[in-house]
Enzyme design. Structure first.
Site, PDB file in Angstrom:
ATOM      1  CG  PHE A   1       0.165   9.285  -4.681  1.00 26.87           C
ATOM      2  CD1 PHE A   1       1.550   9.426  -4.676  1.00 26.87           C
ATOM      3  CD2 PHE A   1      -0.561   9.842  -3.667  1.00 26.87           C
ATOM      4  CE1 PHE A   1       2.181  10.113  -3.661  1.00 26.87           C
ATOM      5  CE2 PHE A   1       0.054  10.529  -2.634  1.00 26.87           C
ATOM      6  CZ  PHE A   1       1.428  10.659  -2.636  1.00 26.87           C
TER       7      PHE A   1
ATOM      8  N   GLY B   1       0.837  -1.209   0.000  1.00 28.89           N
ATOM      9  CA  GLY B   1       0.000   0.000   0.000  1.00 28.89           C
ATOM     10  C   GLY B   1       0.868   1.254   0.000  1.00 28.89           C
TER      11      GLY B   1
ATOM     12  CD1 TRP C   1      -1.728   1.662  -5.826  1.00 29.95           C
ATOM     13  CD2 TRP C   1      -2.007   3.298  -4.315  1.00 29.95           C
ATOM     14  NE1 TRP C   1      -2.760   2.451  -6.254  1.00 29.95           N
ATOM     15  CE2 TRP C   1      -2.963   3.464  -5.344  1.00 29.95           C
ATOM     16  CE3 TRP C   1      -1.998   4.196  -3.260  1.00 29.95           C
ATOM     17  CZ2 TRP C   1      -3.897   4.494  -5.336  1.00 29.95           C
ATOM     18  CZ3 TRP C   1      -2.927   5.226  -3.259  1.00 29.95           C
ATOM     19  CH2 TRP C   1      -3.856   5.356  -4.284  1.00 29.95           C
ATOM     20  CG  HIS C   2       0.456   6.153  -1.046  1.00 33.76           C
ATOM     21  ND1 HIS C   2       0.074   5.000  -0.433  1.00 33.76           N
ATOM     22  CD2 HIS C   2      -0.532   7.043  -0.787  1.00 33.76           C
ATOM     23  CE1 HIS C   2      -1.085   5.184   0.165  1.00 33.76           C
ATOM     24  NE2 HIS C   2      -1.483   6.415  -0.038  1.00 33.76           N
ATOM     25  N   GLY C   3       3.787   5.597  -4.249  1.00 36.34           N
ATOM     26  CA  GLY C   3       4.874   6.124  -5.060  1.00 36.34           C
ATOM     27  C   GLY C   3       6.029   5.140  -5.104  1.00 36.34           C
TER      28      GLY C   3
END
Lengths: 278, 522
Positions: free
Chosen positions: B522, B338, B341-343
């Protein structure tokens, strides 16, 4: 229906209060918590009505009082965190109306070397900037946060000085420097000096009298803070004045080592107007 | 295109007027509305860089083909082929995300790659919103393969005109502009059944106004104004280590409030806009800074991501069904991914991992406390409490804070301490989110622990002036949760239009310098 009515009444009450506050403060606030909006506010309010003298520079200039504090005909267009380069370009492009006199703060011009135009320069071309210039309530000077911040600042440092403040005991006067006084520059400094000197020549050719000044706290002789503005003044053939030359130590008070106290700022402006109006 | 731009307001007005034009009530009303909203979404997305539309079209058509095939095999009862197509489509969606988001990151870690290749890979631009529409695509594929998304006539989806309609509807689900670039992540099974002809008289205007006013207020008045100060946290390591705690800590708190106002504001605007076009999006934030544990925080923060991770990652990994050890590993893994996933940067992985660690620790402590209490409690009393806890279990990780049998005052103090700890831990972890690298984080702590008493006015002023709005917003949330009757009375009272009037006034007269939404990156 009741919802719409109450919403409209609330909005009207808020705008009425804001107008009242704006009127009480002489049409402008002195500072907001944001450098960007403080600068935008000065430029928007500075363009309302006819100004005899425009003050261009950074937050050092921004601390100087203007017509709202009794200095008739003076508009302050200082850009906090920036320099006079952006407002000079705006004057050159006709975004700001040309006054009879322009006083350019040289202390911070070096910041513009090799840099893209700042966010205030970009803002000056936007639609919302124009709206804020024409409608005072929507201008940056009428932001509720600016009223509160200005009030807090005035409580801490005192309000702006008045037009009858005594001038600084300066030991120098403005003069047109000789071409060979120009310090040699390189790279981005050279490009900036060439660009701004050309702008100053154009402004003078349109009948505007330009004075390049080095305001307190001044700068060392070898510092770009002094070399660049002096080089520009020499190349453009405009008047140059280092106010710190011959100024007795301790005459000017600062709030943080860089920005003048309200009394010193008023005295400085009195000196500037006395000399530059000649 | 930004929600807080003039171009968007014009696009919105034109689209809204045409969407509910008289002919939208005819036989082809749904087709008209879906096609129009799809076209507006394409304009919205491609406004800054039209080349991005190609990638989006590729995703829409690819997912449509896969969906049609899965439905076809599902109807034929060929589960093996359903699985094969599902795996292929999920892999392709992930490959698309990996290619644009993670390849440049991975390239820098492969020493055997020629420098020119690394340079070229690092030059790949990150298409805006790719993380969101890829997750939408995966949701579509998985929900269809699970049989959770079905429509009349789906069996014919692979034939001629119906396929074209399928592409249009799937494209609409992936692209619908309110949720296109930063969510909320709407699952296919939530969105798909809503695709139908809409009527203007069905718009819940009260909800629209509430969501839009609160959303724009949080974004334009709070987040954009705080952003002007918090940018000082990224000026440079030397400046950070040379400053002091009275400068840095207000900025850190301000960032904590800014990121909430920015993302919650965006989500509320998206929800309000969706209502205007007849669609209901799930809530994305539920007053997260009221949380008294990290577990609770993730039930309240970016809820649509938590729900997505639970449905499509945590549960398929085994969730909490394979014993405590595996549960902790799953929690950590889900939060690690997770975070990534943001970066595609280690700082995001670190942020996710630390949250994962906190979740696992809370669950471990919660389980121990539960065991101790179970030993004390017997019979119906214990069973009733366990039932209650199961009912309240959160979307991702379930309950970790078993009910307390402490006296009310002690319990209140404990809750206050838990809230204090949670808020400060979350705020501290935002540092890994905000700072460009570890060197900046180190410099922040050097400055914060330096003991220098330098105080700067604007950050403190901004924190108090704009931050108060976030505090009041959460106070309202507390009231809604703990004093429902009072909240209900206030919600319908004349205080609401007065409050909306003040908020609108501040949006118009006191906006921050326009900033992009943080989650757009993102």
């Amino acid at each position: 229906m009741q919802y719409t009515l109450l919403l409209t009444l609330t909005l009207a009450a808020c705008f009425a209060l804001q107008s009242l506050a704006l009127r009480t403060s002489g049409g402008k606030t002195t500072k907001s918590e944001s450098n960007f909006f403080s600068s935008v506010a000065r430029i928007q309010t500075g363009q309302r009505g006819q100004a005899e003298t425009l003050l261009l520079g950074s937050s050092i200039t921004g601390r100087l009082p203007d017509r709202s504090a009794g200095f008739a005909g003076v508009a302050n267009l200082g850009i906090d965190g920036g320099s006079a380069a952006d407002t000079l370009r705006a004057l050159d492009r006709g975004l700001i109306e040309l006054p009879p006199r322009v006083i350019v703060e040289g202390n911070t011009l070096h910041r513009a070397a090799g840099q893209e135009p700042g966010e205030v320069a970009r803002a000056m071309e936007s639609g919302w900037f124009a709206v804020g210039r024409e409608i005072p309530n929507l201008g940056a000077t009428a932001r509720p946060s600016a009223f509160l911040y200005s009030w807090l600042m005035e409580r801490k440092h005192g309000g702006p000085g008045s037009g009858d403040t005594a001038a600084l005991p300066t030991g120098s006067v403005p003069r047109i420097p000789a071409k060979n006084e120009a310090p040699p520059l390189e790279g981005a400094d050279e490009e900036l000096a060439e660009e701004l000197a050309a702008i100053l020549r154009r402004l003078e050719s349109k009948g505007c009298r330009v004075t390049m000044v080095l305001l307190p706290p001044g700068a060392d002789a070898d510092s770009p803070k002094r070399r660049i503005p002096l080089a520009i003044a020499c190349r453009a053939g405009v008047r140059w004045w280092d106010l710190t030359e011959g100024l007795p130590a301790g005459t000017v008070e600062f709030t943080d080592g860089v920005h003048m106290s309200p009394e010193s700022a008023s005295a400085t402006l009195t000196s500037l107007l006395a000399q530059c109006a000649r | 295109m930004l929600f807080n731009s003039w171009e968007f307001l014009i696009l919105l007005a034109v689209t809204f007027a045409l969407y509910y034009a008289p002919w939208s009530r005819g036989r082809h009303g749904k087709a008209w509305q879906v096609t129009l909203a799809l076209a507006a979404s394409v304009v919205f997305y491609g406004w800054e860089d039209p080349r991005l539309i190609v990638l989006l079209a590729l995703s829409a058509v690819g997912n449509s083909i896969a969906t049609a095939r899965i439905i076809q095999h599902k109807v034929a009862g060929d589960e093996a082929k359903v699985k094969r197509w599902t795996s292929l489509a999920v892999i392709l969606n992930l490959a698309l995300l990996a290619g644009f988001k993670y390849l440049p990151f991975l390239a820098g870690m492969l020493p055997f790659l020629p420098a020119s290749w690394v340079e070229a890979l690092k030059g790949i631009p990150l298409p805006i919103g790719i993380s969101f529409y890829t997750f939408h695509g995966i949701s579509m594929i998985v929900d269809v393969s699970r049989g959770e998304v079905t429509r009349e006539g789906d069996a014919l989806l692979s034939k001629g005109g119906r396929f074209a309609k399928g592409v249009r509807d799937i494209g609409f689900y992936l692209l619908f502009f309110p949720q296109l670039v930063a969510g909320p992540i709407v699952k296919a099974k939530q969105f798909w059944p809503q695709i139908a002809a809409k009527r203007i008289e069905d718009i819940p205007w009260k909800k629209v106004v509430r969501a839009l006013v609160a959303g724009y207020f949080l974004k334009v008045f709070v987040a954009d104004n705080l952003a002007e100060q918090t940018v000082l946290l990224t000026i440079g390591t030397a400046e950070l280590s040379n400053s002091g705690p009275f400068f840095l800590l207000p900025l850190l708190y301000a960032y904590s409030l800014q990121i909430f106002a920015d993302f919650a504001g965006y989500s509320l605007i998206a929800i309000g806009l969706a209502w205007m076009f007849g669609y209901r999006f799930p809530d994305n934030f539920n007053f997260p800074y009221l949380s008294t544990s990290i577990t609770e925080f993730w039930r309240r923060w970016h809820m649509s991501l938590s729900a997505w991770l639970r449905d499509y990652l945590y549960i398929p990994l085994g969730g909490n069904r394979k014993g405590p050890g595996r549960t902790y590993v799953n929690l950590f893994l889900v939060m690690f991914l997770g975070g990534l996933w943001h970066g595609a940067e280690w700082k995001f992985a670190l942020w996710g991992s630390l949250h994962g660690l906190a979740l696992a620790v809370e669950r471990l402590l919660g389980a121990r406390r539960g065991e101790q209490r179970d030993e004390r409690e017997t019979g119906e009393q214990g069973e009733a409490r366990r039932k209650q806890e199961r009912r309240l279990a959160g979307p991702l990780v379930g309950s970790s804070s078993p009910g307390s049998s402490l006296p009310p005052r002690v319990s209140l103090l404990k809750k206050a301490l838990a809230w204090f700890w949670t808020f400060h831990l979350v705020t501290l972890l935002w540092l890994t989110f905000l700072m460009p690298d570890i060197a900046h984080i180190r410099a922040f702590f050097e400055g914060a622990l330096s003991g220098r008493t330098f105080l700067s006015g604007p950050p403190v002023f901004s924190l108090l002036f704009y931050g108060t709005a976030v505090v009041l917003y959460h106070a309202w949330g507390w009231l809604k949760e703990h004093r429902e009757a009072v909240a209900a009375k206030l919600e319908g009272s004349s205080l609401e239009p007065v409050l909306h009037g003040i908020m609108l006034f501040l949006i118009v007269t006191n906006p921050g310098a326009p900033q992009g939404f943080i989650y757009f990156q993102f």
